[in-house]
Design an enzyme around this catalytic site. Structure first.
Site, mmCIF file in Angstrom:
data_model
loop_
_atom_site.group_PDB
_atom_site.id
_atom_site.type_symbol
_atom_site.label_atom_id
_atom_site.label_comp_id
_atom_site.label_asym_id
_atom_site.label_seq_id
_atom_site.Cartn_x
_atom_site.Cartn_y
_atom_site.Cartn_z
ATOM 1 N N LYS A 118 0.292 5.755 8.043
ATOM 2 C CA LYS A 118 0.871 5.984 6.705
ATOM 3 C C LYS A 118 -0.241 6.043 5.647
ATOM 4 C CE LYS A 118 1.804 2.234 4.765
ATOM 5 N NZ LYS A 118 1.168 1.240 3.882
ATOM 6 N N THR A 138 0.873 -1.177 0.000
ATOM 7 C CA THR A 138 0.000 0.000 0.000
ATOM 8 C C THR A 138 0.912 1.228 0.000
ATOM 9 O OG1 THR A 138 -1.586 -1.243 1.309
ATOM 10 C CG2 THR A 138 -1.928 1.145 1.138
ATOM 11 N N LYS A 175 -7.087 1.286 -3.270
ATOM 12 C CA LYS A 175 -6.640 0.699 -2.004
ATOM 13 C C LYS A 175 -6.661 1.755 -0.884
ATOM 14 C CE LYS A 175 -4.853 -1.686 1.228
ATOM 15 N NZ LYS A 175 -5.693 -2.577 2.019
HETATM 16 N N1 LIG Z 1 -1.111 -6.116 7.719
HETATM 17 C C1 LIG Z 1 -2.220 -5.913 7.049
HETATM 18 O O1 LIG Z 1 -3.331 -6.186 7.551
HETATM 19 C C2 LIG Z 1 -2.187 -5.365 5.642
HETATM 20 C C3 LIG Z 1 -3.291 -5.576 4.803
HETATM 21 C C4 LIG Z 1 -3.253 -5.101 3.484
HETATM 22 C C5 LIG Z 1 -2.145 -4.391 3.040
HETATM 23 N N2 LIG Z 1 -1.091 -4.182 3.888
HETATM 24 C C6 LIG Z 1 0.074 -3.440 3.353
HETATM 25 O O2 LIG Z 1 1.041 -4.425 2.990
HETATM 26 C C7 LIG Z 1 2.379 -3.909 3.180
HETATM 27 C C8 LIG Z 1 3.118 -4.839 4.119
HETATM 28 O O3 LIG Z 1 2.424 -4.870 5.375
HETATM 29 P P1 LIG Z 1 2.814 -5.879 6.545
HETATM 30 O O4 LIG Z 1 1.715 -5.835 7.545
HETATM 31 O O5 LIG Z 1 3.255 -7.178 5.975
HETATM 32 O O6 LIG Z 1 4.080 -5.105 7.153
HETATM 33 P P2 LIG Z 1 5.271 -5.682 8.065
HETATM 34 O O7 LIG Z 1 4.871 -6.943 8.745
HETATM 35 O O8 LIG Z 1 5.732 -4.532 8.886
HETATM 36 O O9 LIG Z 1 6.415 -6.062 6.981
HETATM 37 C C9 LIG Z 1 7.065 -5.039 6.293
HETATM 38 C C10 LIG Z 1 8.062 -5.624 5.299
HETATM 39 O O10 LIG Z 1 8.778 -4.537 4.679
HETATM 40 C C11 LIG Z 1 10.188 -4.723 4.877
HETATM 41 N N3 LIG Z 1 10.842 -3.417 4.980
HETATM 42 C C12 LIG Z 1 10.486 -2.374 5.773
HETATM 43 N N4 LIG Z 1 11.316 -1.333 5.567
HETATM 44 C C13 LIG Z 1 12.223 -1.736 4.630
HETATM 45 C C14 LIG Z 1 13.324 -1.111 3.990
HETATM 46 N N5 LIG Z 1 13.655 0.169 4.265
HETATM 47 N N6 LIG Z 1 14.027 -1.827 3.078
HETATM 48 C C15 LIG Z 1 13.675 -3.103 2.778
HETATM 49 N N7 LIG Z 1 12.642 -3.756 3.356
HETATM 50 C C16 LIG Z 1 11.916 -3.072 4.262
HETATM 51 C C17 LIG Z 1 10.286 -5.535 6.145
HETATM 52 O O11 LIG Z 1 11.549 -6.148 6.216
HETATM 53 P P3 LIG Z 1 12.155 -6.622 7.651
HETATM 54 O O12 LIG Z 1 11.568 -7.967 7.909
HETATM 55 O O13 LIG Z 1 13.612 -6.627 7.419
HETATM 56 O O14 LIG Z 1 11.724 -5.596 8.670
HETATM 57 C C18 LIG Z 1 9.136 -6.519 5.936
HETATM 58 O O15 LIG Z 1 9.500 -7.514 5.007
HETATM 59 C C19 LIG Z 1 2.198 -2.480 3.703
HETATM 60 O O16 LIG Z 1 2.259 -1.583 2.628
HETATM 61 C C20 LIG Z 1 0.796 -2.504 4.313
HETATM 62 O O17 LIG Z 1 0.213 -1.225 4.353
HETATM 63 C C21 LIG Z 1 -1.075 -4.674 5.160
#
Ligand SMILES: NC(=O)c1ccc[n+]([C@@H]2O[C@H](COP(=O)([O-])OP(=O)(O)OC[C@H]3O[C@@H](n4cnc5c(N)ncnc54)[C@H](OP(=O)(O)O)[C@@H]3O)[C@@H](O)[C@H]2O)c1
Length: 299
Positions: free
Chosen positions: A239, A94, A170
């Site tokens: 965000k 997102t 989204k």
């Molecule tokens: N969670 C939900 O319910 C949900 C639903 C729909 C959409 N989303 C969207 O999906 C995306 C991922 O969400 P999530 O919940 O999976 O987040 P998350 O658990 O915080 O995972 C974030 C990912 O991004 C990586 N990352 C963060 N900063 C980085 C950087 N500077 N360089 C390289 N890698 C980096 C992290 O790597 P590390 O492991 O090294 O930290 C991890 O693989 C977001 O955009 C979120 O808004 C989330």
């Protein structure tokens, strides 16, 4: 398909597992390499560098925010420099409309294809292959991605050939969810302060006029006060709130509710709520009413 997957967080780990389960040849990359271990045990190849995840028909990125995506996509070691010609970058994160437009231009300039395909559904839905995919991009490119989307999604909705339109959809959807969280927080503060049972109240709502997944999921979380561990962390929700406000400013569309919710997030984070689920801001209405639901967890 031969596909790379970059970003193994709460969402990406479940999505990548479902790609493997559906017979795709998956190479995974994560900034913190240890998070790839479970997927390697399920049959993934682990890439040591982003470029090594860009050798197939497509690469999917599922990263936290704009700056994470920028750091992975641009630069000599990034996706745009290393993806094969005519291969597809699928951006599932997102992110802002502006960054999606920038990536579309960069990939077009390199002869690669780009599809924006953000998803709806929390980590449990990602693990259960129940996500809703909102996709936009050149029709042939979206067609080619369908076997991947079908591996982790229950349905794909197509929003035309301009990738950034899927990102706008989204962001608008998360704005709606945050509005539901605020409205439920207020309504539940009202009934609970009068002594009514919140679970019974949510059961009533979701059995009658509010029989929709969003009320069930968030009504349940709010009634349970289950904000840890975060399925969707408050800083990521904040965000999305800022991104929808930025898109609305560009289009000159006032979103007064989003502005109110901006301040809810700011209050939650100022009080130390960064590790909580975004739905924790629902409790601020109860706090305003003199209830102290979050007091034990926040400063
Ligand atoms: N969670 C939900 O319910 C949900 C639903 C729909 C959409 N989303 C969207 O999906 C995306 C991922 O969400 P999530 O919940 O999976 O987040 P998350 O658990 O915080 O995972 C974030 C990912 O991004 C990586 N990352 C963060 N900063 C980085 C950087 N500077 N360089 C390289 N890698 C980096 C992290 O790597 P590390 O492991 O090294 O930290 C991890 O693989 C977001 O955009 C979120 O808004 C989330």
């Amino acid at each position: 398909m031969k596909v790379g997957f970059i970003g193994l967080g709460n969402m990406g780990s479940g999505m990548a597992a479902n790609l493997i389960r559906n017979g795709h040849e998956v190479t995974v990359f994560n900034r913190t390499p240890s998070k790839a271990q479970a997927l390697v045990e399920q049959g993934a190849r682990q890439a040591a560098r982003v470029a090594d995840a860009c050798q197939g028909d497509a690469v999917i990125s599922m990263l936290a925010d704009d700056s994470a995506v920028e750091s992975v996509v641009f630069g000599d070691a990034g996706v745009a420099k290393n993806l094969h010609k005519s291969a597809i970058h699928i951006s599932a994160s997102t992110i802002s409309v502006a960054l999606s437009e920038r990536m579309a231009a960069a990939h077009a300039a390199s002869g690669q294809r780009y599809v924006a395909a953000p998803v709806f559904g929390r980590p449990e839905a990602a693990a259960a292959a129940k996500l809703f995919v909102t996709a936009a991009g050149a029709p042939d490119a979206v067609d080619a991605c369908m076997p991947l989307f079908e591996s982790y999604g229950q349905r794909t909705f197509r929003f035309g050939s301009n990738p950034a339109d899927a990102n706008l959809v989204k962001l608008s959807g998360n704005f709606l969810i945050s509005s539901v969280i605020e409205a439920l927080g207020e309504a539940m503060a009202l009934v609970s302060k009068a002594g009514l049972d919140e679970h019974e109240y949510v059961d009533f709502l979701t059995s009658t006029l509010f029989n929709a997944p969003v009320y069930k999921t968030y009504g349940g979380l709010i009634a349970d006060k289950k904000f840890e561990p975060a399925g969707f962390a408050a800083p990521l929700g904040f965000k999305d709130n800022r991104l929808v406000l930025a898109a609305a400013e560009k289009l000159q569309v006032p979103l007064p509710l989003a502005s109110l919710i901006y301040n809810r997030f700011l209050t939650l984070l100022a009080r130390g709520g960064a590790s909580l689920d975004w739905s924790a801001f629902s409790q601020l209405a109860a706090e305003d009413a003199g209830q102290t639901v979050l007091a034990a967890r926040l400063k």
